[in-house]
Design a protein around this motif. Structure first.
Motif: not given
Ligand SMILES: *Cc1c(COP(=O)(O)O)cnc(C)c1O
Length: 390
Positions: A96-98, A101, A130-132, A182, A187, A215, A217-218, A244
């Motif tokens: 997962s993203g968190t 991180v 937003f990092h989780g 990011e 978010e 980051d 992730v998104q 993601k």
């Molecule tokens: C969604 C998100 C996360 C967390 O990801 P999860 O899979 O929900 O844990 C971390 N960083 C960013 C930039 C995100 O958009």
């Protein structure tokens, strides 16, 4: 609806989905919805993509999970692919993203320890980031609403202003082990870092021997029009967090690092039981293959321009829209009415969108979205915003 057994973590819409195909979702009554949430930037190939379905089926017949006590062919192939596509050297897989991180934060802390003993442990993060949701990632998420109820958080974190290099200069010093950002805040409200800011941030990190962590992730995995988000900015971080879109809907996350950062990690420092299992890695390989060899990423800039032009026209027509923000298919409409009201009206018209920050409507179509569906999105938004005029 079966609400009673679920913990109250989400304020869900009153709908139960059973089916999906491409950009369409179907509820229990067979109603069709146009989905521009894509599982929050996860379903980059839309729902029920035949290649993903096939890979899930085929791979599950040979190997699903073996632990990381052994190598598996799919994990090795995916690591090779991710490294080939990057300027980096090593990968760590998670789910997962968190978790990605958390992995990056641990690399940063160990880097600081190895480099100069106990005091080099400060991590600078951005306001509004937003990092989780896990405690480490939460501690560097610059939004009090997510943090307040869970204090004390981890120590050694410092918040700085996004896109404000002078603020970073004031806060960075030889005890900084990393800066995490990011490149486009998700978010927080689809806010792009400026190229100059990222370049200066890169230089500052080098000057103070701190790791630069992106980051993605998104905003990564093609969403901005390049496979990695950093490639859109021409600034190379030391560490990248991914999740993601990486599995196109199947859970997988990754930390990518250059040798400088990755070399500090040794046996036992970090791990994940499920991370990099053959099933997740096989699906991710398929997703990446579709995105790149299928010509999806190479078309994003063109598609995004088409979409943005239409949205700019919509902005001319509706004074509720202040700005079209974002890059690639990571688009936000900054509005001057509560985005929740727009989202609710869109839902009534069976169009799924999501908010970001206080005043942004976030549009996250799958990366293989058709021009026709982009038109539909604009037309529904036109209808919805016209309703507010009265
Ligand atoms: C969604 C998100 C996360 C967390 O990801 P999860 O899979 O929900 O844990 C971390 N960083 C960013 C930039 C995100 O958009």
């Amino acid at each position: 609806m079966t609400k009673s057994n679920l913990m109250n973590t989400y304020n869900r819409f009153d709908v139960e989905f059973v089916n999906g195909l491409g950009t369409k979702l179907y509820d229990t009554d067979g109603n069709e919805y146009l989905d521009f949430v894509s599982g929050v930037a996860v379903n980059c190939l839309g729902h029920s993509h035949p290649s993903i379905t096939k890979t899930l089926f085929e791979q599950s017949k040979s190997l699903i999970h073996i632990s990381n006590l052994y190598y598996n062919d799919k994990q090795n192939k995916l690591a090779e692919k991710l490294i080939d596509l990057s300027n980096h050297d090593k990968v760590f897989f998670c789910n997962s993203g968190t978790e990605a991180v958390e992995g990056a934060v641990k690399i940063a802390r160990k880097y600081g320890k190895v480099k100069s003993g106990k005091d080099k442990n400060l991590i600078i993060h951005m306001k509004n980031s937003f990092h989780g949701r896990t405690m480490g990632a939460l501690s560097i998420t610059g939004q009090p609403k997510y943090q307040e109820s869970f204090k004390p958080l981890i120590s050694g974190t410092i918040e700085a202003q996004f896109n404000n290099i002078n603020d970073i200069k004031e806060k960075i010093n030889s005890n900084t082990c990393a800066v995490i950002i990011e490149p486009v805040q998700g978010e927080g409200g689809i806010i792009e870092a400026s190229i100059d800011f990222l370049k200066e941030l890169r230089n500052l990190c080098d000057e103070y021997d701190a790791l630069l962590i992106f980051d993605e992730v998104q905003c990564g995995i093609g969403r901005l029009g390049t496979f990695y988000a950093y490639q859109k900015f021409g600034v190379i971080p030391d560490v990248i967090c991914l999740a993601k879109g990486l599995g196109g809907g199947f859970p997988i996350g990754a930390v990518i690092a250059n040798n400088k950062a990755a070399q500090v990690i040794s046996h036992g420092d970090h791990g994940s039981t499920f991370g990099g299992n053959p099933l997740a890695c096989a699906v991710s390989l398929t997703v990446i293959n579709e995105l790149i060899s299928g010509g999806i990423i190479s078309e994003i800039d063109k598609k995004a321009q088409y979409f943005k032009d239409k949205l700019e026209k919509l902005k001319e027509k509706h004074s509720y829209i202040n700005e079209i923000c974002g890059k690639g298919l990571f688009i936000g409409l900054r509005v001057n009415i509560d985005p929740k009201k727009i989202i609710t009206k869109c839902f009534e018209k069976k169009f799924l969108v999501i908010g970001a920050g206080k005043d942004v409507l976030r549009l996250l179509p799958p990366l293989n979205v058709s021009y026709d569906d982009l038109d539909k999105c604009v037309s529904i938004l036109d209808d919805v915003l016209s309703d507010f005029t009265e």
